[in-house]
Enzyme design. Structure first.
Site, PDB file in Angstrom:
ATOM      1  N   ASN A  29       1.050  -1.052  -0.102  1.00  0.00           N
ATOM      2  CA  ASN A  29       0.402   0.610  -0.053  1.00  0.00           C
ATOM      3  C   ASN A  29       0.756   1.037  -0.060  1.00  0.00           C
ATOM      4  O   ASN A  29       1.557   1.651   1.442  1.00  0.00           O
ATOM      5  CB  ASN A  29      -0.577   0.350   1.642  1.00  0.00           C
ATOM      6  N   LYS A  31       0.237   3.850  -0.513  1.00  0.00           N
ATOM      7  CA  LYS A  31      -0.335   5.085   0.186  1.00  0.00           C
ATOM      8  C   LYS A  31      -0.934   7.075  -0.342  1.00  0.00           C
ATOM      9  O   LYS A  31      -0.315   6.635  -2.031  1.00  0.00           O
ATOM     10  CB  LYS A  31      -0.487   5.486   1.625  1.00  0.00           C
ATOM     11  N   HIS A 113      -9.883   0.912   4.611  1.00  0.00           N
ATOM     12  CA  HIS A 113      -7.627   0.829   4.711  1.00  0.00           C
ATOM     13  C   HIS A 113      -8.683   1.758   6.171  1.00  0.00           C
ATOM     14  O   HIS A 113      -9.733   3.073   6.028  1.00  0.00           O
ATOM     15  CB  HIS A 113      -7.659   1.475   4.005  1.00  0.00           C
ATOM     16  N   GLU A 115      -6.868   4.038   7.649  1.00  0.00           N
ATOM     17  CA  GLU A 115      -7.246   5.621   7.325  1.00  0.00           C
ATOM     18  C   GLU A 115      -8.322   6.250   6.765  1.00  0.00           C
ATOM     19  O   GLU A 115      -8.828   8.029   6.623  1.00  0.00           O
ATOM     20  CB  GLU A 115      -5.675   5.829   6.396  1.00  0.00           C
ATOM     21  N   GLU A 183      -5.475  -5.544  10.546  1.00  0.00           N
ATOM     22  CA  GLU A 183      -4.923  -4.142  10.475  1.00  0.00           C
ATOM     23  C   GLU A 183      -5.289  -3.555  11.791  1.00  0.00           C
ATOM     24  O   GLU A 183      -5.583  -2.179  11.632  1.00  0.00           O
ATOM     25  CB  GLU A 183      -4.752  -3.567   9.272  1.00  0.00           C
ATOM     26  N   GLY A 189       2.146   2.046  10.725  1.00  0.00           N
ATOM     27  CA  GLY A 189       3.219   2.832  10.947  1.00  0.00           C
ATOM     28  C   GLY A 189       3.846   3.147  12.165  1.00  0.00           C
ATOM     29  O   GLY A 189       4.599   3.890  12.331  1.00  0.00           O
ATOM     30  N   SER A 227       3.316  -2.301  10.115  1.00  0.00           N
ATOM     31  CA  SER A 227       5.142  -2.421  10.528  1.00  0.00           C
ATOM     32  C   SER A 227       5.565  -4.483   9.895  1.00  0.00           C
ATOM     33  O   SER A 227       5.980  -4.428  11.114  1.00  0.00           O
ATOM     34  CB  SER A 227       5.200  -1.916  12.040  1.00  0.00           C
TER      35      SER A 227
HETATM   36  C1  PEP Z   1      -0.726  -0.171   6.319  1.00  0.00           C
HETATM   37  O1  PEP Z   1      -1.158   0.867   5.933  1.00  0.00           O
HETATM   38  O2  PEP Z   1      -1.668  -0.508   5.171  1.00  0.00           O
HETATM   39  C2  PEP Z   1       0.933  -0.742   6.752  1.00  0.00           C
HETATM   40  C3  PEP Z   1       0.505  -1.625   7.049  1.00  0.00           C
HETATM   41  O3  PEP Z   1       1.579   0.139   7.610  1.00  0.00           O
HETATM   42  P1  PEP Z   1       2.642  -0.359   7.653  1.00  0.00           P
HETATM   43  O4  PEP Z   1       2.885  -1.420   7.417  1.00  0.00           O
HETATM   44  O5  PEP Z   1       3.120   1.058   7.288  1.00  0.00           O
HETATM   45  O6  PEP Z   1       2.666  -0.629   9.268  1.00  0.00           O
END
Ligand code: PEP
Length: 265
Positions: A29, A31, A113, A115, A183, A189, A227
């Site tokens: 992703n 973003k 997601h 976000e 998630e 992040g 992460s």
């Molecule tokens: C995400 O935004 O879907 C995500 C998993 O981000 P990160 O791997 O940076 O934690």
């Protein structure tokens, strides 16, 4: 609100699950990152992972989908959008429809997601309508769910996951033509992935829900996201019930994303 009676299970008691005989999915992703120059990252990923034992999907920003589809034509890497509208077209300034994504060469779309849910206030009912729109356009939705830290600390993780599953999956969803990404919001992040036990428990909840809802149907991929990086991917991908990873930050560089793809194999 009547939630199905599903115990959370534990790392020890989680029902033995039968993974579908499909390759793990490794999804990147991007973003709101990536300019035209970043197409090189995608082509490097495709070239170096041609023999990978994984379904690789990159979710670039909308602006790069068409060019990336062109650049990766004939490769094993699929492309997805990061969101879509519920309608096919119309007076919706700034929005992109699922049909438009498909027209640009996308085969997948991320929906729900955190976000989108938290920053754009997207409710589960809206996510469910987007899932319907995606399926109608021939896209494979990757439906994201996960609890916030506050919800986890209040002991609400299981209820949150079950609510999100029940309300984000449309009633007429019949087949396993979709994927679920677990998630935990607090792991995205932050550099701190969830613990093995937290992931296994959450995945057990998701799998039991799916078994009740889609009895007999093959299970969709259940991805873990939060992460995931080159160092922890091998371990996380080996956890019970995990069918892949949704990767944010570590998917922006070919080197780290390739290590994660390699770990899947
Ligand atoms: C995400 O935004 O879907 C995500 C998993 O981000 P990160 O791997 O940076 O934690």
């Amino acid at each position: 609100m009547n939630l199905p009676k599903i115990s959370t299970g534990t790392a020890q008691s989680a029902e033995r699950v039968h993974m579908p005989q499909t390759l793990p999915m490794i999804a990147g992703n991007w973003k709101m990152n990536g300019l035209k120059a970043s197409l090189e990252v995608a082509t490097a990923i495709a070239a170096a992972s041609a023999e990978a034992r994984a379904d690789v999907v990159i979710f670039p920003p909308f602006t790069l989908i068409g060019q990336m589809a062109e650049a990766l034509k004939g490769s094993h890497v699929s492309i997805g959008g990061q969101d879509c509208h519920t309608e096919t077209h119309g007076a919706y300034t700034g929005d992109i429809s699922a049909a438009m994504l498909a027209d640009m060469g996308a085969s997948h779309v991320l929906l729900g997601h955190s976000e989108r849910r938290l920053v754009h206030g997207e409710a589960c009912a809206l996510v469910a309508r987007k899932v319907q729109a995606a399926l109608k356009a021939g896209l494979e939705p990757v439906i994201c769910i996960g609890e916030t830290l506050e919800q986890r600390l209040s002991g609400l993780t299981t209820d949150v996951l079950l609510n999100q599953l029940r309300d984000s999956l449309p009633d007429d969803l019949e087949t396993a033509s979709f994927h679920i990404a677990y998630e935990p919001v607090w792991a995205i992040g932050t550099g701190h992935s969830a613990s093995d036990e937290q992931i296994i428990e959450a995945v057990a909840v998701i799998r039991k829900f799916l078994s009740h809802r889609f009895a007999g149907a093959p299970h969709p991929h259940i991805l873990y996201g939060g992460s995931v990086n080159a160092e922890n991917a091998g371990h996380l991908l080996g956890l019970e019930g995990i069918g892949g990873a949704l990767v944010g930050g570590a998917s922006l560089k070919a080197e780290s994303f390739l290590k994660i793809i390699e770990a899947a194999g």
